[in-house]
Design an enzyme around this catalytic site. Structure first.
Site, PDB file in Angstrom:
ATOM      1  CG  LEU A 173      -1.871   1.184   1.371  1.00  0.00           C
ATOM      2  CD1 LEU A 173      -2.866   1.215   0.221  1.00  0.00           C
ATOM      3  CD2 LEU A 173      -2.596   1.142   2.709  1.00  0.00           C
ATOM      4  CG  ASP A 174      -0.758   4.647  -0.080  1.00  0.00           C
ATOM      5  OD1 ASP A 174      -1.274   4.655  -1.204  1.00  0.00           O
ATOM      6  OD2 ASP A 174      -1.399   4.842   0.973  1.00  0.00           O
ATOM      7  CB  ALA A 175       5.115   0.953  -0.612  1.00  0.00           C
TER       8      ALA A 175
END
EC number: 3.5.1.10
Length: 306
Positions: free
Chosen positions: A249-251
């Site tokens: 997530l969001d990486a």
């Protein structure tokens, strides 16, 4: 699932005049002496004119990256033959070499995924209709129907896919989204504030072309409600991050970021309002650079020839 299908779906993506048409090579390989000379010599052999060039040698990884824009009018044969020449050249640089060749005269498309927040959608529809965005928006898909009217007003098909409240039951909805997106075979799948986490299988399926805008300066404040997280920490800068989507997530690899200053008098609503301005600009930049072949991904990092 419901859809709105207006009579006209063409937006203002401008195919460049022949004099402005470019063949764009992007390439990454293990660094070694003579790579630049070999690429430019091949282009010179057929009389190609390089009108834009970028280079980067990464000391940490030992990799070399380049982007070369060749004036198409100076290439004396068809695009397929040029591609074959560069394919043979890439083989010389080793099996790890990553490369692509784009034709700026070829029509490019994007599909947008949205929820209820419309500021990024409004911005991208406006840029596309004015010819500023180098792509047609082929469709907009929403897990709420709220943004159907504005999408239809721009002459773009809108599809509403209903998502169950229980995350464990959303598999069929994501499959409907996949089918709608893949029908257009887009060059970019843009999560324009699409407030759903893509399953790992979809992340893999759209690897390298699924782009998200996250409303914080990553890696700070990942996940939901980042402005509320930032307010609780009393930060003085808020930002936005455009990145490729990965299962973590969001990486995903970061394409573009920007920030704006706030102070102690700003509450969460002020931060959201100011942050939306940054989100619009950052997403538009990141998407443009992706469509123009300016972003080279290597592992978790990117090289952006902006």
């Amino acid at each position: 699932m419901s859809s709105v299908s207006p009579s006209s779906v063409s937006l203002g993506s401008r195919v460049p005049d022949e004099d402005d048409r470019r063949f764009v090579l992007t390439l990454g390989c293990l660094d070694r002496p003579g790579v630049i000379a070999r690429i430019t010599s091949l282009i010179a052999e057929f009389g190609g004119s390089i009108v834009e060039a970028g280079y980067h040698s990464d000391a940490d990884t030992g990799w070399f990256f380049t982007r070369q824009a060749i004036k198409a009018a100076t290439v004396p044969f068809e695009f397929a033959r040029l591609r074959a020449r560069f394919a043979a050249l890439a083989e010389e640089f080793g099996p790890e070499t990553e490369w692509q060749l784009l034709d700026s005269g070829a029509r490019r498309t994007a599909v947008l995924l949205v929820s209820k927040d419309g500021h990024c959608l409004h911005d991208l529809l406006g840029r596309a209709s004015s010819g500023e965005l180098p792509a047609d928006i082929a469709a907009v898909i929403g897990n709420h129907p709220d943004l159907g009217a504005i999408t239809e007003a721009h002459g773009v098909p809108f599809h509403h896919v209903r998502f169950p409240k229980d995350p464990a039951e959303r598999g069929p909805a994501f499959e409907q989204v996949r089918e709608l997106v893949d029908k257009h075979d887009p060059d970019a799948v843009v999560l324009a504030r699409f407030m759903q986490v893509l399953p790992a299988a979809l992340c893999a399926h759209w690897a390298g072309k699924a782009i998200n805008i996250h409303h914080s300066f990553l890696p700070s404040f990942v996940g939901a409600r980042p402005y509320h997280q930032a307010f609780a920490r009393g930060v003085k800068l808020i930002g936005a991050t455009c990145h490729y989507v990965t299962p973590e997530l969001d990486a995903g690899p970061i394409i573009e970021q920007d920030v704006t200053r706030i102070d102690h008098a700003d509450d969460v609503r002020d931060m959201v309002r100011q942050g939306r301005d940054i989100e619009r600009v950052v997403l538009a930049r990141g998407l443009r650079w992706h469509l123009e072949g300016r972003v080279l991904v290597h592992g978790r990092r990117t090289v952006v020839f902006s």
